[in-house]
Design a protein around this motif. Structure first.
Motif, PDB file in Angstrom:
ATOM      1  N   ALA A   1      26.880  42.448  41.273  1.00 26.13           N
ATOM      2  CA  ALA A   1      27.563  41.224  40.863  1.00 26.13           C
ATOM      3  C   ALA A   1      28.007  40.437  42.083  1.00 26.13           C
ATOM      4  CB  ALA A   1      28.783  41.560  40.011  1.00 26.13           C
ATOM      5  N   ASP A   2      27.978  39.124  41.944  1.00 28.28           N
ATOM      6  CA  ASP A   2      28.595  38.259  42.941  1.00 28.28           C
ATOM      7  C   ASP A   2      30.039  38.054  42.498  1.00 28.28           C
ATOM      8  OD1 ASP A   2      26.307  37.869  44.526  1.00 28.28           O
ATOM      9  OD2 ASP A   2      25.602  36.277  43.193  1.00 28.28           O
ATOM     10  N   VAL A   3      30.983  38.483  43.328  1.00 27.10           N
ATOM     11  CA  VAL A   3      32.397  38.304  43.011  1.00 27.10           C
ATOM     12  C   VAL A   3      32.763  36.834  43.191  1.00 27.10           C
ATOM     13  CG1 VAL A   3      34.749  38.968  43.644  1.00 27.10           C
ATOM     14  CG2 VAL A   3      32.919  40.674  43.687  1.00 27.10           C
ATOM     15  N   ASP A   4      32.333  36.269  44.302  1.00 31.16           N
ATOM     16  CA  ASP A   4      32.483  34.858  44.606  1.00 31.16           C
ATOM     17  C   ASP A   4      31.450  34.515  45.675  1.00 31.16           C
ATOM     18  OD1 ASP A   4      33.628  35.732  47.068  1.00 31.16           O
ATOM     19  OD2 ASP A   4      35.647  35.586  46.248  1.00 31.16           O
ATOM     20  N   ASP A   5      31.567  33.356  46.311  1.00 34.03           N
ATOM     21  CA  ASP A   5      30.566  32.949  47.302  1.00 34.03           C
ATOM     22  C   ASP A   5      30.526  33.849  48.528  1.00 34.03           C
ATOM     23  OD1 ASP A   5      29.735  30.877  45.731  1.00 34.03           O
ATOM     24  OD2 ASP A   5      30.825  29.328  46.832  1.00 34.03           O
TER      25      ASP A   5
END
Length: 79
Positions: free
Chosen positions: A10-14
């Motif tokens: 998963a991408d948590v944020d950028d």
């Protein structure tokens, strides 16, 4: 940042991405910019592989970095 050797969970944020590598959960954190474009990042071991699998945290992170860097033209530096 995905090969047959590790999987982006998963991408948590950028700037942060959770990765599965050898049954362990790693957090890849970009030092500047986005994880897909950065040239400098930190890798943290969040959870090691199941107890039935032998591992050393430093060896696991080193192996991940070697696999990741083998897919790019980037070199590893120590701090």
């Amino acid at each position: 940042m995905q090969t047959g050797l590790f999987q982006v969970l998963a991408d948590v944020d950028d700037q942060r991405t959770i990765v599965i590598y050898q049954h362990a959960i790693l957090m890849v954190i970009a030092s500047e910019g986005q994880t897909t474009e950065t040239r400098e990042f930190t890798v943290e071991l969040w959870e090691g592989p199941p107890d039935s699998l032998p591992h050393d945290p430093d060896d696991l992170v080193t192996a991940f970095l070697n696999e990741l860097l083998a897919t790019t033209d980037t070199v590893r530096t120590e701090f």
